[in-house]
Design a protein around this motif. Structure first.
Motif, PDB file in Angstrom:
ATOM      1  N   GLU A 212      14.713   4.799   3.237  1.00 53.25           N
ATOM      2  CA  GLU A 212      13.803   5.011   4.373  1.00 53.25           C
ATOM      3  C   GLU A 212      12.780   6.058   4.000  1.00 53.25           C
ATOM      4  O   GLU A 212      13.104   7.035   3.327  1.00 53.25           O
ATOM      5  N   ARG A 214       9.305   8.261   5.723  1.00 55.37           N
ATOM      6  CA  ARG A 214       8.447   8.575   6.864  1.00 55.37           C
ATOM      7  C   ARG A 214       7.270   9.399   6.353  1.00 55.37           C
ATOM      8  O   ARG A 214       7.459  10.357   5.611  1.00 55.37           O
ATOM      9  N   HIS A 228       2.409   3.739   8.692  1.00 53.47           N
ATOM     10  CA  HIS A 228       3.473   2.742   8.846  1.00 53.47           C
ATOM     11  C   HIS A 228       3.482   1.710   7.724  1.00 53.47           C
ATOM     12  O   HIS A 228       4.559   1.258   7.299  1.00 53.47           O
ATOM     13  N   LEU A 229       2.316   1.302   7.253  1.00 55.56           N
ATOM     14  CA  LEU A 229       2.293   0.302   6.189  1.00 55.56           C
ATOM     15  C   LEU A 229       2.891   0.854   4.904  1.00 55.56           C
ATOM     16  O   LEU A 229       3.607   0.146   4.170  1.00 55.56           O
ATOM     17  N   THR A 230       2.622   2.106   4.618  1.00 50.78           N
ATOM     18  CA  THR A 230       3.235   2.745   3.456  1.00 50.78           C
ATOM     19  C   THR A 230       4.749   2.843   3.628  1.00 50.78           C
ATOM     20  O   THR A 230       5.520   2.556   2.697  1.00 50.78           O
ATOM     21  N   GLU A 231       5.177   3.221   4.807  1.00 50.60           N
ATOM     22  CA  GLU A 231       6.613   3.336   5.071  1.00 50.60           C
ATOM     23  C   GLU A 231       7.315   1.988   4.894  1.00 50.60           C
ATOM     24  O   GLU A 231       8.390   1.909   4.286  1.00 50.60           O
ATOM     25  N   THR A 232       6.701   0.933   5.406  1.00 51.47           N
ATOM     26  CA  THR A 232       7.292  -0.407   5.288  1.00 51.47           C
ATOM     27  C   THR A 232       7.361  -0.838   3.832  1.00 51.47           C
ATOM     28  O   THR A 232       8.357  -1.422   3.380  1.00 51.47           O
ATOM     29  N   ALA A 233       6.295  -0.551   3.081  1.00 49.34           N
ATOM     30  CA  ALA A 233       6.265  -0.943   1.673  1.00 49.34           C
ATOM     31  C   ALA A 233       7.323  -0.214   0.857  1.00 49.34           C
ATOM     32  O   ALA A 233       7.802  -0.744  -0.163  1.00 49.34           O
ATOM     33  N   ALA A 235      10.387   0.869   2.021  1.00 44.38           N
ATOM     34  CA  ALA A 235      11.763   0.573   2.427  1.00 44.38           C
ATOM     35  C   ALA A 235      12.383  -0.439   1.471  1.00 44.38           C
ATOM     36  O   ALA A 235      11.915  -1.564   1.345  1.00 44.38           O
TER      37      ALA A 235
END
Length: 287
Positions: A212, A214, A228-233, A235
């Motif tokens: 994870e 943040r 958010h896009l960086t966080e999703t990438a 994960a």
């Protein structure tokens, strides 16, 4: 300049402060450390009829642990946040970021709650609390309510606090074992961040994969925001320079940075990508 005329109240408790705010109406302002409010008053950019000074409300200071949360009183100074052993242990990202706020004089007077309630998107700590998924606790005439950080910051210098509500404490989920780093770029020491990035990363037990991530962004819009896009990438991605570099290119997506004397929007977008990469590499130990 000299502030416009106002009345002054110094309540002795949070309940008394709320009563004073409710009686005064929307033309009252709360004074915490004063590091943000006093310059605005001097420049006559704000004309409160009443100033409610929280300096005597000692119950709003201090740090404690309650099960899986770290609870910080809204009147706790930046200096005390930096030095508190519980904050260093359970919310190291907040301690690291608070240590970069302005200068020692400001850190001794400024408060965590005051910074969050002021909601300046160029401030360091709102984006940090957003990345840490903090919860704000407010007290009003109807009692207590909790506000997630994702809902607390509404717009430029605006929060979800009602005029008769008082921010009393900030609750942070414990981030023991997370990697973290705060990176910011500024024209000179003690100046506002042109762009800042707060990164917190939880790795899998073997340390090879990002479970994870943040990422909080400073001064990339009218309010603090998450990448958010960086966080999703990130994960499930490998904790490598290559994977972090690819994810960092997405950091400025869906942001709306300002153009001002410190830099253009395009410049800030570039900084967001560069600083996100640096912060994530430091947080994961992949550098």
């Amino acid at each position: 300049m000299i502030p416009a005329k106002f009345d002054y109240a110094r309540p002795q408790s949070a309940d008394e402060a709320v009563r004073v705010l409710a009686e005064a109406g929307p033309e009252a302002k709360v004074l915490a450390g004063g590091q943000s409010l006093l310059p605005i008053l001097r420049l006559r950019l704000s004309f409160p009829e009443l100033l409610v000074d929280l300096g005597a409300v000692d119950a709003l200071r201090g740090v404690r642990q309650e099960r899986h949360d770290l609870v910080i009183g809204a009147m706790t100074s930046h200096h005390d946040v930096v030095e508190d052993p519980l904050v260093r242990l359970h919310a190291g990202l907040l301690a690291r970021a608070a240590a970069t706020v302005a200068d020692p004089a400001v850190r001794h007077r400024g408060t965590l709650g005051g910074s969050l309630a002021h909601a300046d998107p160029a401030g360091d700590l709102p984006a940090v609390c957003l990345a840490l998924e903090a919860t704000m606790v407010a007290l009003g005439p109807q009692g207590w309510r909790t506000i997630p950080a994702s809902e607390f910051f509404v717009d430029y210098l605006q929060t979800a606090l009602r005029p008769d509500e008082l921010l009393t404490e900030i609750r942070l989920p414990l981030t023991d074992g997370w990697g973290f780093h705060y990176e910011k770029f500024q024209r000179v020491a003690q100046a506002w961040a042109i762009v800042g990035v707060a990164a917190a990363v939880r790795l899998t037990p073997d340390g090879g994969t990002i479970a994870e991530a943040r990422v909080g962004l400073v001064n990339m819009g009218a309010r603090p925001m998450r990448a958010h896009l960086t966080e999703t990438a990130l994960a499930g991605a490998a904790a490598t320079e290559e994977a972090i570099g690819r994810a960092s290119t997405l950091a400025a997506e869906d942001t709306h940075p300002p153009t001002d004397l410190s830099g253009s929007a395009e410049y800030r977008e570039h900084l967001a990508r560069v600083l996100t990469r640096r912060a994530l590499l430091a947080a994961t130990g992949a550098a």
